[in-house]
Scaffold this motif. Structure first.
Motif, PDB file in Angstrom:
ATOM      1  N   PRO A 178       0.797  -1.213   0.000  1.00 36.25           N
ATOM      2  CA  PRO A 178       0.000   0.000   0.000  1.00 36.25           C
ATOM      3  C   PRO A 178       0.842   1.280   0.000  1.00 36.25           C
ATOM      4  O   PRO A 178       0.493   2.253  -0.623  1.00 36.25           O
ATOM      5  CB  PRO A 178      -0.818  -0.130   1.283  1.00 36.25           C
ATOM      6  CG  PRO A 178      -0.858  -1.574   1.581  1.00 36.25           C
ATOM      7  CD  PRO A 178       0.401  -2.151   1.041  1.00 36.25           C
ATOM      8  N   PHE A 179       1.956   1.261   0.747  1.00 37.63           N
ATOM      9  CA  PHE A 179       2.752   2.479   0.843  1.00 37.63           C
ATOM     10  C   PHE A 179       4.078   2.337   0.107  1.00 37.63           C
ATOM     11  O   PHE A 179       5.095   2.846   0.540  1.00 37.63           O
ATOM     12  CB  PHE A 179       2.964   2.864   2.307  1.00 37.63           C
ATOM     13  CG  PHE A 179       1.731   3.466   2.909  1.00 37.63           C
ATOM     14  CD1 PHE A 179       1.423   3.258   4.231  1.00 37.63           C
ATOM     15  CD2 PHE A 179       0.872   4.222   2.147  1.00 37.63           C
ATOM     16  CE1 PHE A 179       0.282   3.820   4.787  1.00 37.63           C
ATOM     17  CE2 PHE A 179      -0.269   4.768   2.686  1.00 37.63           C
ATOM     18  CZ  PHE A 179      -0.578   4.566   4.011  1.00 37.63           C
TER      19      PHE A 179
ATOM     20  N   PHE B 239       8.761   7.876  -4.616  1.00 34.93           N
ATOM     21  CA  PHE B 239       8.931   9.269  -4.219  1.00 34.93           C
ATOM     22  C   PHE B 239      10.404   9.601  -3.979  1.00 34.93           C
ATOM     23  O   PHE B 239      10.887  10.664  -4.384  1.00 34.93           O
ATOM     24  CB  PHE B 239       8.105   9.551  -2.963  1.00 34.93           C
ATOM     25  CG  PHE B 239       8.103  10.993  -2.553  1.00 34.93           C
ATOM     26  CD1 PHE B 239       7.372  11.932  -3.261  1.00 34.93           C
ATOM     27  CD2 PHE B 239       8.840  11.426  -1.464  1.00 34.93           C
ATOM     28  CE1 PHE B 239       7.374  13.267  -2.894  1.00 34.93           C
ATOM     29  CE2 PHE B 239       8.846  12.754  -1.089  1.00 34.93           C
ATOM     30  CZ  PHE B 239       8.108  13.674  -1.802  1.00 34.93           C
TER      31      PHE B 239
ATOM     32  N   ALA C 296      11.585  12.599  -6.110  1.00 34.57           N
ATOM     33  CA  ALA C 296      11.411  13.879  -5.409  1.00 34.57           C
ATOM     34  C   ALA C 296      12.539  14.873  -5.658  1.00 34.57           C
ATOM     35  O   ALA C 296      12.260  16.065  -5.894  1.00 34.57           O
ATOM     36  CB  ALA C 296      11.219  13.629  -3.916  1.00 34.57           C
TER      37      ALA C 296
ATOM     38  N   TRP D  33       4.718   3.784  -2.355  1.00 32.85           N
ATOM     39  CA  TRP D  33       4.958   5.072  -2.985  1.00 32.85           C
ATOM     40  C   TRP D  33       6.287   5.655  -2.541  1.00 32.85           C
ATOM     41  O   TRP D  33       6.875   6.473  -3.251  1.00 32.85           O
ATOM     42  CB  TRP D  33       3.819   6.032  -2.654  1.00 32.85           C
ATOM     43  CG  TRP D  33       3.701   6.330  -1.190  1.00 32.85           C
ATOM     44  CD1 TRP D  33       2.944   5.666  -0.282  1.00 32.85           C
ATOM     45  CD2 TRP D  33       4.397   7.346  -0.475  1.00 32.85           C
ATOM     46  NE1 TRP D  33       3.117   6.205   0.960  1.00 32.85           N
ATOM     47  CE2 TRP D  33       3.996   7.239   0.867  1.00 32.85           C
ATOM     48  CE3 TRP D  33       5.304   8.334  -0.820  1.00 32.85           C
ATOM     49  CZ2 TRP D  33       4.477   8.077   1.863  1.00 32.85           C
ATOM     50  CZ3 TRP D  33       5.790   9.178   0.163  1.00 32.85           C
ATOM     51  CH2 TRP D  33       5.383   9.041   1.490  1.00 32.85           C
ATOM     52  N   LYS D  34       6.732   5.275  -1.346  1.00 35.24           N
ATOM     53  CA  LYS D  34       7.937   5.911  -0.800  1.00 35.24           C
ATOM     54  C   LYS D  34       9.144   5.669  -1.695  1.00 35.24           C
ATOM     55  O   LYS D  34       9.977   6.556  -1.881  1.00 35.24           O
ATOM     56  CB  LYS D  34       8.223   5.392   0.612  1.00 35.24           C
ATOM     57  CG  LYS D  34       7.346   6.051   1.665  1.00 35.24           C
ATOM     58  CD  LYS D  34       7.718   5.634   3.050  1.00 35.24           C
ATOM     59  CE  LYS D  34       6.812   6.331   4.071  1.00 35.24           C
ATOM     60  NZ  LYS D  34       7.019   5.850   5.425  1.00 35.24           N
TER      61      LYS D  34
END
Lengths: 192, 159
Positions: free
Chosen positions: A4-5, A11, A15, A7-8
């Motif tokens: 689920p996470f 990112f 970023a 994304w880190k």
């Protein structure tokens, strides 16, 4: 299926380039991070798989949000520019250089800031965002020839700016500074 | 050619500079916003069928009621031409029947028939048109509808 996470991971990879790009469009690092936050969350909600094919859309989101923010904050920025308030992180370096690159990074950062915004945008997207001319043209609404021209003009200007700034930094004249750099100023033949 | 080489060197130099990493605060803010978004999504997914069914039922019921009211308000009332019932219904609604006009368009003879009493009966087909007008005093509006009809009449007497 990704966690689920997850994304880190995406990112962390994107970023730095996104913030660097956003800093070319807004006035401070804080504003740039606000823009990147909004753009990334919006992009991740739409493409939670983090497909690299959709990365140009992420840069497009950064651009849209940055331009919107710049328009809406125009009056506020003017007011703050007249005051003596110093925003934290305003002058934070745009690059994270190795020890031997620190001098070059400072020069490049100044040279980038001296470029016209449209050229700065193309250089940033092309070199650090790894976007193609086609992708940059699509997201900026310009023709590919215009984008290629801006890139070439920007490179030519950077040749000059870097030589000049480097000479200033070392307290030397411009001509020996050219020899210090690993390249020489381009000629007008390079222009499209 | 030499310039291209220089350009490529410059590009390599620039690409070699890594952009500054994003601040931990930025990562935390994105984390918070995405977590908030995920929690909102999970609560909304918890009971999709129940809420959808309830809304669907209520929607259909509301649509049915609205359709029934619309049809009833536009149907010609058989008792609108006088009588206590008409007055009572008029006073309870804001739309008042204003006038009714009936016109016979045609009365073709329908032949001689034998009735139950074995007497000859002349039946007449009456084709008529009825115009009814309602007035809504709230908005000072009037609506007129035309109701065509056909009736088989059995005359009782001729003169």
């Amino acid at each position: 299926m990704e966690a689920p996470f997850d994304w880190k991971r995406t990112f962390e990879q994107l970023a730095p380039q996104l913030v660097l790009y956003a800093r070319q469009l807004v006035d401070s690092k804080a504003d740039a991070e606000d823009v990147v936050q909004q753009a990334f969350v919006r992009w991740w909600r739409r493409f939670p798989e983090g497909d690299s094919n959709h990365i140009p859309l992420l840069y497009a989101a950064v651009r849209t949000i940055a331009l919107d923010q710049r328009r809406s904050d125009h009056r506020r920025v003017n007011r703050e520019a007249k005051s003596d308030i110093v925003v934290a992180g305003e002058n934070a370096p745009a690059f994270d250089p190795q020890p031997e690159q620190k001098e070059t990074a400072a020069i490049v950062e100044k040279a980038l800031q001296a470029l016209p915004e449209d050229q700065r945008e193309v250089i940033t997207l092309k070199l650090w965002g790894d976007l193609t001319f086609n992708e940059i043209a699509a997201m900026t609404g310009s023709s590919i020839n215009t984008i290629a021209g801006r890139y070439r003009y920007a490179l030519q200007a950077l040749h000059k700016k870097l030589a000049h700034l480097r000479a200033d930094l070392l307290g030397e004249s411009a001509s020996p500074a050219i020899n210090i750099l690993p390249f020489s100023p381009p000629t007008t033949e390079a222009l499209p | 050619m030499n310039n291209n080489l220089n350009d490529s060197k410059l590009e390599s130099l620039l690409r070699g500079l890594a952009p500054a990493v994003a601040s931990p605060a930025l990562t935390q803010r994105v984390d918070d916003e995405l977590k908030l978004d995920m929690s909102w999504l999970s609560t909304s997914r918890r009971k999709p069928h129940r809420s959808t069914n309830w809304l669907m039922s209520a929607g259909w019921a509301a649509m049915g009621a609205a359709a029934a009211i619309a049809v009833m308000s536009h149907l010609p009332n058989q008792d609108t031409h006088g009588g206590a019932g008409t007055l009572a219904s008029s006073s309870s609604t804001t739309v008042l029947p204003a006038s009714t006009i009936r016109e016979w368009d045609d009365t073709p003879g329908n032949g001689i028939h034998r009735g139950r009493s074995s007497l000859a009966e002349k039946r007449t087909l009456v084709i008529s048109r009825e115009l009814q007008t309602w007035v809504d005093p709230r908005y000072s509006t009037a609506m007129t509808v035309e109701v065509p009809s056909q009736h088989n009449l059995l005359p009782v007497s001729y003169k």
